[in-house]
Motif scaffolding. Structure first.
Motif, short mmCIF file in Angstrom:
data_model
loop_
_atom_site.label_atom_id
_atom_site.label_comp_id
_atom_site.label_asym_id
_atom_site.label_seq_id
_atom_site.Cartn_x
_atom_site.Cartn_y
_atom_site.Cartn_z
N THR A 461 0.82 -1.22 0.00
CA THR A 461 0.00 0.00 0.00
C THR A 461 0.85 1.26 0.00
O THR A 461 0.29 2.37 -0.02
CB THR A 461 -0.96 0.03 1.22
OG1 THR A 461 -0.18 0.07 2.42
CG2 THR A 461 -1.89 -1.17 1.21
N THR A 462 2.16 1.13 0.03
CA THR A 462 3.03 2.32 0.05
C THR A 462 2.79 3.18 -1.18
O THR A 462 2.78 4.41 -1.10
CB THR A 462 4.51 1.90 0.11
OG1 THR A 462 4.72 1.11 1.28
CG2 THR A 462 5.42 3.12 0.17
N GLY A 463 2.58 2.56 -2.31
CA GLY A 463 2.36 3.29 -3.55
C GLY A 463 1.13 4.16 -3.54
O GLY A 463 1.01 5.09 -4.35
N ASP A 464 0.20 3.89 -2.63
CA ASP A 464 -0.99 4.71 -2.52
C ASP A 464 -0.65 6.08 -1.94
O ASP A 464 -1.37 7.05 -2.13
CB ASP A 464 -2.02 4.01 -1.63
CG ASP A 464 -3.38 4.67 -1.69
OD1 ASP A 464 -3.76 5.13 -2.77
OD2 ASP A 464 -4.06 4.73 -0.64
N TYR A 465 0.47 6.15 -1.24
CA TYR A 465 0.91 7.42 -0.68
C TYR A 465 1.95 8.08 -1.58
O TYR A 465 1.95 9.29 -1.76
CB TYR A 465 1.49 7.20 0.72
CG TYR A 465 1.79 8.49 1.45
CD1 TYR A 465 0.75 9.30 1.93
CD2 TYR A 465 3.08 8.93 1.63
CE1 TYR A 465 1.01 10.50 2.57
CE2 TYR A 465 3.35 10.13 2.27
CZ TYR A 465 2.31 10.90 2.75
OH TYR A 465 2.57 12.10 3.38
N PHE A 466 2.86 7.25 -2.12
CA PHE A 466 3.84 7.76 -3.07
C PHE A 466 3.28 7.63 -4.48
O PHE A 466 3.47 6.63 -5.15
CB PHE A 466 5.16 6.98 -2.96
CG PHE A 466 5.99 7.34 -1.77
CD1 PHE A 466 6.24 8.66 -1.46
CD2 PHE A 466 6.53 6.36 -0.96
CE1 PHE A 466 7.02 9.01 -0.37
CE2 PHE A 466 7.30 6.70 0.14
CZ PHE A 466 7.55 8.02 0.43
N LYS A 467 2.60 8.62 -4.94
CA LYS A 467 1.94 8.56 -6.24
C LYS A 467 2.93 8.43 -7.40
O LYS A 467 2.58 8.00 -8.49
CB LYS A 467 1.08 9.81 -6.45
CG LYS A 467 0.01 10.02 -5.39
CD LYS A 467 -1.00 8.88 -5.36
CE LYS A 467 -2.11 9.17 -4.35
NZ LYS A 467 -3.06 8.05 -4.24
N GLU A 468 4.20 8.79 -7.13
CA GLU A 468 5.19 8.71 -8.21
C GLU A 468 5.65 7.28 -8.46
O GLU A 468 6.49 7.04 -9.32
CB GLU A 468 6.40 9.59 -7.87
CG GLU A 468 7.23 9.13 -6.68
CD GLU A 468 6.73 9.73 -5.37
OE1 GLU A 468 7.49 9.75 -4.40
OE2 GLU A 468 5.56 10.18 -5.34
N GLU A 469 5.13 6.31 -7.72
CA GLU A 469 5.48 4.91 -7.93
C GLU A 469 4.27 4.15 -8.48
O GLU A 469 3.66 3.36 -7.79
CB GLU A 469 5.96 4.28 -6.64
CG GLU A 469 7.27 4.85 -6.13
CD GLU A 469 7.81 4.09 -4.94
OE1 GLU A 469 7.42 2.91 -4.77
OE2 GLU A 469 8.60 4.65 -4.18
N PRO A 470 3.88 4.40 -9.72
CA PRO A 470 2.69 3.72 -10.27
C PRO A 470 2.92 2.22 -10.35
O PRO A 470 4.01 1.75 -10.63
CB PRO A 470 2.56 4.34 -11.67
CG PRO A 470 3.93 4.82 -12.01
CD PRO A 470 4.54 5.26 -10.72
N GLY A 471 1.88 1.49 -10.06
CA GLY A 471 1.96 0.04 -10.16
C GLY A 471 2.22 -0.63 -8.83
O GLY A 471 1.84 -1.77 -8.63
N TYR A 472 2.89 0.09 -7.90
CA TYR A 472 3.15 -0.52 -6.59
C TYR A 472 2.05 -0.12 -5.62
O TYR A 472 2.23 0.67 -4.72
CB TYR A 472 4.52 -0.10 -6.06
CG TYR A 472 4.95 -0.93 -4.86
CD1 TYR A 472 5.31 -2.25 -5.03
CD2 TYR A 472 4.98 -0.40 -3.59
CE1 TYR A 472 5.70 -3.03 -3.95
CE2 TYR A 472 5.35 -1.16 -2.50
CZ TYR A 472 5.73 -2.47 -2.69
OH TYR A 472 6.10 -3.24 -1.61
N HIS A 473 0.89 -0.64 -5.87
CA HIS A 473 -0.24 -0.34 -4.98
C HIS A 473 -1.25 -1.47 -5.06
O HIS A 473 -1.68 -1.88 -6.13
CB HIS A 473 -0.92 0.98 -5.37
CG HIS A 473 -2.22 1.19 -4.66
ND1 HIS A 473 -2.31 1.19 -3.28
CD2 HIS A 473 -3.47 1.38 -5.11
CE1 HIS A 473 -3.58 1.38 -2.93
NE2 HIS A 473 -4.30 1.50 -4.02
N VAL A 474 -1.60 -1.98 -3.90
CA VAL A 474 -2.62 -3.00 -3.81
C VAL A 474 -3.72 -2.46 -2.90
O VAL A 474 -3.44 -1.94 -1.81
CB VAL A 474 -2.05 -4.32 -3.23
CG1 VAL A 474 -3.16 -5.34 -3.05
CG2 VAL A 474 -0.95 -4.86 -4.13
N SER A 475 -4.94 -2.56 -3.31
CA SER A 475 -6.07 -2.04 -2.54
C SER A 475 -6.55 -3.09 -1.54
O SER A 475 -7.03 -4.15 -1.93
CB SER A 475 -7.21 -1.65 -3.48
OG SER A 475 -8.39 -1.41 -2.75
#
Length: 600
Positions: A461-475
């Motif tokens: 879920t880190t990518g949900d905060y760091f928007k500059e890391e697209p793809g690294y986000h799981v809901s």
């Protein structure tokens, strides 16, 4: 010219893996071994990444090994419990690329929920164990372990201790030795551990251990330091050897072991015949002592030294006096430790877990806790969590408790807490089990976007905060919905009153309710907004803000006042606003006039 550098034990492991031609490294963050993978990031030749949990990390290293690459997996002692399923089967295979399992034991439980002695895994799994005594040996044993792994076709366990992981000393650096892996070559009987293949591997493991036993009889890292007396032989290994040497006992004979499993039994038998007494000095359980006794060597150890915790120089001195090693009134000067004022661990300023604990304590909930920063909810002043067993355990335990309460007609809702790191580590299977329950259970997922307790490693879920890391986000909500869970609410816990209503309402609903709180870790992401302050002319000294347990808040005597009022240290405050929301009279205000009153 000597090329030396001051390294921690963890950094020395990383350096040794690089010098030894390592290519694949994986881990799951857990003290005391976190720094191993962190320090590997500097080496471009090595793929290094965190696994979702220790089992996945182990499997990444196994995959690297069967493809012929020198591989390493590191974890703390309790992590081996998670990794043991693939590990215990993989040890049956004929290892191709060198494979190291580096385990950090924690005698004294400095940062762990139990005290395991990882040496027993070596015996259990039929693999050798190397026990380094300082950072130099940690580096050397890493290189040596890779070679032993390939020579004897076995995984090798390197046992580290908390103090060795974090201590520093000079380490001789070398160049990298390059290895070109062959890649994976299918070989059905080598890696497919089903009968009849695995039956045959039992004999392979037996022969392997016999060869290692013979090898260890003359191993260069097992050496005898002879003293002037024939009365005592002390057998020891690892960091505890360094503590023993601090006593400067010139008359004592010391057998320092490097490979502690399998033991060089014949070597020890021959040596023991020369001395009147054999004493084993080892931390935690009597692993070496018991093996010597099984083989007919009259060794003593745990009757003089504790079976738990670290053995300090003072502990060793007391034990040796009991054993009769220190006689004739010999008194050794032990420096007195300076008394240190104890400080209770606390959540950081602006920690997003704090308002959740404040809410749960106010509604007197029965809370089944889990492993993470939020484990501090056990301690004062919150004392909210009532359990702390293992990662992911809160979910299944909550179901067990709720089921019992239902059967005995005890009407009290159950709350479980779990973090985002733990959710991905071992929580999803628990949620699948909970999805079908009809019991009144509320689960609060504290998603602070990081594995905060171990240094702020990324989670899905880190990518949900760091928007500059697209793809690294799981809901997390999407995952839960796919399990068939429908009662899911996402909350901003810094909107205190709104979150309180969400949690309290969820606890009243039947069946499973999930609340996901979404504020990120203030420390890891260095979050700081305009600070809040106390208007002492409005403050009524009710201490409601103080009960939120935020470090910047204290009581202070203001000029012209007859009693203390609340005070917020502006240098510590990160502007989370929770204190202003719990203040019943509006005495706590934001230092910025542009900030909406009460809420960031």
């Amino acid at each position: 010219m000597s090329n030396k550098k001051i390294l921690t034990g963890n950094e020395a492991i990383s350096r040794g893996f690089w010098e030894g031609g390592g290519m694949i490294a994986s881990s799951y963050p857990g003290s005391p071994t976190v720094q191993i993978l962190d320090s590997l990031k500097q080496y471009e030749e090595i793929y290094s990444d965190w696994g979702t949990n220790e089992k996945v990390a182990m499997e990444i290293a196994m995959g690297g090994s069967i493809a012929g690459a020198r591989s390493m997996v590191s974890m703390k002692h309790v992590g081996v419990n998670i990794a043991s399923d693939p590990f215990m089967t993989f040890t049956q295979t004929k290892t191709k690329g060198g494979l190291l399992l580096v385990v950090g034991d924690d005698p004294g439980l400095s940062s762990s929920q139990n005290e395991q002695d990882s040496r027993f895994w070596g015996k259990f799994a039929n693999i050798p164990i190397l026990d380094p005594r300082n950072p130099q040996e940690a580096k050397d044993f890493t290189i040596e372990g890779l070679k032993l792994s390939e020579k004897f076709h076995t995984p090798v366990l390197i046992r580290m201790m908390s103090r060795l992981c974090h201590c520093r000393s000079a380490v001789e650096l070398g160049d990298r030795e390059e290895f070109a892996p062959e890649g994976f070559v299918p070989e059905q009987g080598r890696y497919s551990m089903l009968p009849p293949y695995s039956n045959a591997q039992q004999y392979f493991m037996k022969e392997r251990m016999e060869k290692l036993q013979n090898f260890n009889e003359d191993y260069e890292y097992n050496y005898l330091e002879e003293g002037t007396s024939k009365d005592f032989l002390i057998i020891t290994s690892g960091l505890i050897y360094e503590s023993l040497k601090e006593l400067q006992l010139e008359n004592i004979n010391i057998l320092k072991l490097g490979m502690i499993w399998p033991l060089p039994i014949e070597k020890i038998k021959k040596l023991s015949e020369k001395y009147t007494n054999v004493i084993v000095l080892e931390e935690m359980l009597p692993f070496i002592e018991d093996q010597l006794k099984i083989n007919g060597i009259a060794a003593k150890g745990k009757e003089y030294f504790s079976f738990t915790g670290e053995l300090t120089i003072k502990d060793i001195k007391i034990g040796l006096k009991k054993a009769g090693v220190l006689i004739n009134g010999v008194e050794l000067e032990i420096p007195q430790k300076e008394e240190i004022i104890t400080r209770t661990p606390m959540l950081c300023a602006g920690c997003p877990h704090r308002p959740i604990f404040h809410i749960l304590k106010a509604n007197n909930a029965t809370v089944i806790g889990d492993i993470g920063c939020y484990s501090l909810g056990i301690q004062e002043p919150f004392e909210v969590h009532k359990t702390n067993i293992s990662m992911g355990a809160s979910l299944g335990m909550a179901l067990g408790v709720a089921t019992v309460h239902s059967k005995i007609n005890k009407q009290k809702p159950i709350v479980a807490t779990i973090g985002d790191g733990t959710f991905f580590h071992s929580g999803m299977t628990g949620f699948i089990q909970l999805a079908k329950t009809t019991e009144n259970i509320t689960v609060i997922i504290m998603d602070n976007r990081t594995t905060a307790m171990t240094g702020g490693q990324n989670t899905p879920t880190t990518g949900d905060y760091f928007k500059e890391e697209p793809g690294y986000h799981v809901s997390i909500p999407d995952i839960l919905k796919s399990f068939g869970i429908v009662d899911i609410t996402v909350a901003d816990q810094f909107k205190y009153k709104e979150t309180k209503e969400i949690i309290n309402t969820a606890m009243k609903r039947s069946g499973l309710s999930v609340v996901i709180t979404t504020r990120p870790c203030a420390l890891n992401f260095k979050i700081k907004s305009p600070h809040f302050y106390v208007d002492e002319d409005i403050c009524i000294s009710c201490r409601s803000c103080l009960r939120s347990n935020c470090p910047p808040i204290s009581m202070k005597m203001y000029p012209g006042k007859e009693k203390k009022n609340s005070y917020i240290n502006p240098d510590m405050c990160v502007g989370c606003s929770v204190c202003s929301q719990v203040c019943p009279v509006g005495a706590i205000k934001c230092s910025s006039e542009n900030m909406q009153k009460g809420v960031k």
